[in-house]
Design an enzyme around this catalytic site. Structure first.
Site, mmCIF file in Angstrom:
data_model
loop_
_atom_site.group_PDB
_atom_site.id
_atom_site.type_symbol
_atom_site.label_atom_id
_atom_site.label_comp_id
_atom_site.label_asym_id
_atom_site.label_seq_id
_atom_site.Cartn_x
_atom_site.Cartn_y
_atom_site.Cartn_z
ATOM 1 N N CYS A 119 0.658 -1.424 0.100
ATOM 2 C CA CYS A 119 0.000 -0.018 -0.139
ATOM 3 C C CYS A 119 0.796 1.396 0.102
ATOM 4 O O CYS A 119 0.260 2.230 0.146
ATOM 5 C CB CYS A 119 -0.938 -0.013 1.110
ATOM 6 S SG CYS A 119 -0.264 -0.105 2.743
ATOM 7 N N CYS A 140 -1.962 -3.530 7.980
ATOM 8 C CA CYS A 140 -1.635 -2.404 8.816
ATOM 9 C C CYS A 140 -0.993 -2.554 10.101
ATOM 10 O O CYS A 140 0.034 -2.114 10.524
ATOM 11 C CB CYS A 140 -2.911 -1.470 8.887
ATOM 12 S SG CYS A 140 -3.181 -0.865 7.189
#
Lengths: 144, 177
Positions: free
Chosen positions: A37, A106
């Site tokens: 990402c 994340c």
């Protein structure tokens, strides 16, 4: 994407954003990045003479989940020993923030940032096994 | 005769499986296949043949999108060699690389707040130039040295700069509106 209330709370009011002096021997810096990402995370911890984390700061460029994950761990880190800090698992972060499966990476990023910061700090402590090992590894690398 | 499904994206366009690619040939052959499998040509064909032409059109689209973009092309080439670029899991990027990323991110943030299009443009150029250098390294790693781990590491780096470029372009178009 629908964020959980906890993610939104950390995203809108991130805790402990900022920097510590990376040259301070009591400060450990962990920097990691997620290629999937493009997120980049810098996490710093400061320990007192007893080896307890008394301050933690972060700077994260990424999505709401990455910011919330790093904000949350700065809160969790304070008051912990380095060994306790290294035990923080991404699954606990993901659970606390109710991250959906596509955002699990994340929380992995935050866990890896903690590990990197702890390793950096341990390598700074003179006479630590880690420091000796690292010096040894370095010497081996240079010899090769 | 309509084209048959190919073994891989490169073979579909009759191109050698290499990073250095003939983009003109790619574009030309893509258009050719698109024409050959166009749904209009199969309107009165038996269902099985119609289905097959649709599948081929889909494969050609996917293959074309993958091959025309350098990072996606390298990632796919590594896949053909059974190498995972580990972009989901591998977070241990080199420290100087991450510092540079943070600096660029900060500069983009500042330029964004000031709606400074000239600054965004110059950042875009700087990042593009860096990306081009990495693409040259990538070509060497893939086509010459065949050093797959080195190539996978460059792909991981390029996925950061690809993302940054997208974000800057997005920011510029937002400010220009």
């Amino acid at each position: 994407m629908a964020y959980s209330d906890k993610v939104l709370d950390h995203y809108e009011n991130p805790r402990n954003v900022g920097s510590l002096d990376k040259n301070d021997p009591h400060v450990g810096t962990g920097m990691v990045g997620a290629p999937a990402c493009g997120d980049v995370m810098k996490l710093q911890i400061k320990v007192n003479d007893a080896g307890i984390i008394e301050d933690a700061k972060f700077k994260t460029y990424g999505c709401g989940s990455a910011i919330a994950s790093s904000s949350l761990v700065t809160e969790w880190l304070k008051g912990k020993s380095l060994d306790q800090a290294a035990e923080i698992k991404n699954s606990a972060i993901a659970e606390e923030l109710a991250l959906p499966p596509v955002k699990i990476h994340c929380s992995v990023l935050a866990e890896d940032a903690i590990k990197a910061a702890v390793a950096d700090l341990k390598s700074k402590q003179p006479g630590s096994t880690q420091a000796r090992n690292q010096a040894g590894n370095q010497a081996t690398k240079e010899a090769v | 005769m309509s084209p048959r499904p190919a073994q891989n994206h490169f073979a579909l366009f009759d191109l050698p499986a290499r990073f250095a690619i003939d983009l003109d040939a790619l574009n030309q052959r893509y258009r050719l296949i698109q024409g050959e499998v166009h749904p209009d040509r199969f309107a009165s064909s038996p269902p099985a043949e119609r289905l097959r032409s649709m599948q081929l059109a889909t494969q050609a689209n996917t293959a074309y999108q993958t091959l025309k973009q350098p990072t996606a092309r390298a990632r796919y080439l590594l896949q053909l060699h059974d190498i995972d670029t580990e972009e989901e899991r591998n977070t241990a990027m080199p420290a100087d690389f991450l510092m540079q990323q943070l600096e660029w991110r900060e500069a983009i943030e500042d330029a964004n707040e000031d709606a400074d299009i000239a600054a965004l443009d110059s950042l875009l150029n700087e990042i593009k130039t860096t990306g081009k250098q990495w693409q040259q390294d990538l070509q060497h790693a893939l086509d010459v040295a065949q050093d797959w781990p080195a190539a996978a590491a460059i792909v991981r780096k390029l996925s950061f700069t690809d993302k940054l470029q997208d974000e800057i372009l997005h920011a510029i178009s937002r400010h220009e509106d």
